[in-house]
Design a protein around this motif. Sequence first.
Motif, PDB file in Angstrom:
ATOM      1  N   CYS A   1      53.791  38.699  35.806  1.00  0.00           N
ATOM      2  CA  CYS A   1      53.225  37.547  36.518  1.00  0.00           C
ATOM      3  C   CYS A   1      54.021  36.272  36.283  1.00  0.00           C
ATOM      4  O   CYS A   1      53.883  35.299  37.014  1.00  0.00           O
ATOM      5  CB  CYS A   1      51.766  37.336  36.117  1.00  0.00           C
ATOM      6  N   TYR A   2      54.884  36.250  35.241  1.00  0.00           N
ATOM      7  CA  TYR A   2      55.670  35.057  34.953  1.00  0.00           C
ATOM      8  C   TYR A   2      56.965  35.001  35.767  1.00  0.00           C
ATOM      9  O   TYR A   2      57.743  34.063  35.615  1.00  0.00           O
ATOM     10  CB  TYR A   2      55.992  34.996  33.460  1.00  0.00           C
ATOM     11  N   SER A   3      57.242  35.978  36.615  1.00  0.00           N
ATOM     12  CA  SER A   3      58.449  35.950  37.435  1.00  0.00           C
ATOM     13  C   SER A   3      58.254  35.029  38.634  1.00  0.00           C
ATOM     14  O   SER A   3      57.130  34.749  39.060  1.00  0.00           O
ATOM     15  CB  SER A   3      58.789  37.362  37.920  1.00  0.00           C
ATOM     16  N   ASN A   4      59.360  34.545  39.205  1.00  0.00           N
ATOM     17  CA  ASN A   4      59.294  33.627  40.339  1.00  0.00           C
ATOM     18  C   ASN A   4      58.675  34.291  41.567  1.00  0.00           C
ATOM     19  O   ASN A   4      57.919  33.664  42.318  1.00  0.00           O
ATOM     20  CB  ASN A   4      60.699  33.117  40.677  1.00  0.00           C
ATOM     21  N   VAL A   5      59.002  35.561  41.785  1.00  0.00           N
ATOM     22  CA  VAL A   5      58.489  36.259  42.966  1.00  0.00           C
ATOM     23  C   VAL A   5      56.966  36.361  42.910  1.00  0.00           C
ATOM     24  O   VAL A   5      56.265  36.067  43.888  1.00  0.00           O
ATOM     25  CB  VAL A   5      59.113  37.668  43.062  1.00  0.00           C
ATOM     26  N   ILE A   6      56.453  36.779  41.764  1.00  0.00           N
ATOM     27  CA  ILE A   6      55.000  36.910  41.628  1.00  0.00           C
ATOM     28  C   ILE A   6      54.319  35.546  41.691  1.00  0.00           C
ATOM     29  O   ILE A   6      53.218  35.406  42.235  1.00  0.00           O
ATOM     30  CB  ILE A   6      54.655  37.621  40.305  1.00  0.00           C
TER      31      ILE A   6
ATOM     32  N   LEU B   1      36.135  34.234  47.252  1.00  0.00           N
ATOM     33  CA  LEU B   1      36.945  33.761  48.372  1.00  0.00           C
ATOM     34  C   LEU B   1      38.206  34.608  48.504  1.00  0.00           C
ATOM     35  O   LEU B   1      38.801  35.033  47.507  1.00  0.00           O
ATOM     36  CB  LEU B   1      37.301  32.296  48.177  1.00  0.00           C
ATOM     37  N   GLY B   2      38.616  34.837  49.744  1.00  0.00           N
ATOM     38  CA  GLY B   2      39.749  35.708  50.008  1.00  0.00           C
ATOM     39  C   GLY B   2      41.022  35.259  49.316  1.00  0.00           C
ATOM     40  O   GLY B   2      41.770  36.085  48.763  1.00  0.00           O
ATOM     41  N   ALA B   3      41.308  33.951  49.318  1.00  0.00           N
ATOM     42  CA  ALA B   3      42.523  33.458  48.681  1.00  0.00           C
ATOM     43  C   ALA B   3      42.487  33.679  47.171  1.00  0.00           C
ATOM     44  O   ALA B   3      43.508  34.041  46.563  1.00  0.00           O
ATOM     45  CB  ALA B   3      42.702  31.968  48.993  1.00  0.00           C
ATOM     46  N   CYS B   4      41.338  33.466  46.562  1.00  0.00           N
ATOM     47  CA  CYS B   4      41.209  33.697  45.118  1.00  0.00           C
ATOM     48  C   CYS B   4      41.385  35.168  44.785  1.00  0.00           C
ATOM     49  O   CYS B   4      42.027  35.516  43.781  1.00  0.00           O
ATOM     50  CB  CYS B   4      39.844  33.218  44.638  1.00  0.00           C
ATOM     51  N   LYS B   5      40.832  36.033  45.624  1.00  0.00           N
ATOM     52  CA  LYS B   5      40.935  37.472  45.385  1.00  0.00           C
ATOM     53  C   LYS B   5      42.381  37.951  45.490  1.00  0.00           C
ATOM     54  O   LYS B   5      42.891  38.637  44.592  1.00  0.00           O
ATOM     55  CB  LYS B   5      40.065  38.223  46.393  1.00  0.00           C
ATOM     56  N   GLU B   6      43.053  37.583  46.596  1.00  0.00           N
ATOM     57  CA  GLU B   6      44.415  38.058  46.818  1.00  0.00           C
ATOM     58  C   GLU B   6      45.386  37.458  45.808  1.00  0.00           C
ATOM     59  O   GLU B   6      46.298  38.131  45.333  1.00  0.00           O
ATOM     60  CB  GLU B   6      44.849  37.741  48.247  1.00  0.00           C
ATOM     61  N   GLY B   7      45.206  36.171  45.485  1.00  0.00           N
ATOM     62  CA  GLY B   7      46.082  35.554  44.500  1.00  0.00           C
ATOM     63  C   GLY B   7      45.963  36.206  43.138  1.00  0.00           C
ATOM     64  O   GLY B   7      46.965  36.432  42.446  1.00  0.00           O
ATOM     65  N   PHE B   8      44.732  36.552  42.740  1.00  0.00           N
ATOM     66  CA  PHE B   8      44.529  37.217  41.455  1.00  0.00           C
ATOM     67  C   PHE B   8      45.146  38.610  41.451  1.00  0.00           C
ATOM     68  O   PHE B   8      45.807  39.015  40.490  1.00  0.00           O
ATOM     69  CB  PHE B   8      43.034  37.305  41.147  1.00  0.00           C
ATOM     70  N   LYS B   9      44.960  39.362  42.523  1.00  0.00           N
ATOM     71  CA  LYS B   9      45.467  40.727  42.589  1.00  0.00           C
ATOM     72  C   LYS B   9      46.995  40.775  42.639  1.00  0.00           C
ATOM     73  O   LYS B   9      47.610  41.711  42.141  1.00  0.00           O
ATOM     74  CB  LYS B   9      44.874  41.439  43.812  1.00  0.00           C
ATOM     75  N   HIS B  10      47.628  39.744  43.218  1.00  0.00           N
ATOM     76  CA  HIS B  10      49.079  39.765  43.382  1.00  0.00           C
ATOM     77  C   HIS B  10      49.828  39.205  42.176  1.00  0.00           C
ATOM     78  O   HIS B  10      50.962  39.617  41.929  1.00  0.00           O
ATOM     79  CB  HIS B  10      49.482  38.966  44.628  1.00  0.00           C
TER      80      HIS B  10
END
Length: 254
Positions: A178-183, A57-66
Amino acid sequence: MKAYRAIVAAMKIIEGKHAEQYSRLWDFVEEIKKTNPGSTVKIKLDELRFQMMYVCLGACKEGFKHGCRALIGLDSYHLKSQQGGQLLVAVGIDPNDKTWVIAYAVVEMKNKNSWIWFLEILVEDIGIINQHRWTFISDKQKGLIPAFLAILPDYHHSHAITVINYKKDKLEYYVDVCYSNVIYLETYGHLIQPMNGMSMWKVTENPLIQPPLYTRQHGRLKKKRNKEAAENEKEANPSQNEATNRSGDIPQPQ
């Protein structure tokens, strides 16, 4: 038994027969792409008979990559259906240290070919270029190691904590971004959109897909237990055991 038949009849009314659902897989693909843009869905057929299906799914893909770490766990599960099969799954770890589903695939059987097909699409989907920065976790499923050697020959395992302690560095320097607020906000900024029910799917003009033929899965190998000495003696003297059993059937005088 009557209750079971009633449940089966009700499920057929609600979900339809398995063969009918396979015939609407192309409609399912179009519904996913319409409601969740950026999704990857691939189906492999053998003369219009279902073999494999990959979904990311697109949301799963983009969330993982970001926002997720460069770590992927791989596993498989048996499917309890009339056609059987296996479910291959790729998951990651999100900033909350929770499981993040990346992609999954339904295959006829878990083997080298099915893992290669799954990994080829997964690597392209999430953009794995520098294999050295990625870590994979698995329990060495059947055919998975040869598939890794074919698709990801340069990946490696390392004991990071041992190296850090040897260098006497601070662990804070190695905390993933990945533990930062922005990410964190980028990770959860992509949402999985709801899909319509099967009755509301747009009917496509693709040829109908036939369900796969049932394939019996290989079970675990039988293990021979260590027998007691008395059991071995009984197997070595079967005639004596038969005589003992026959004599036990003779009624004793009162």
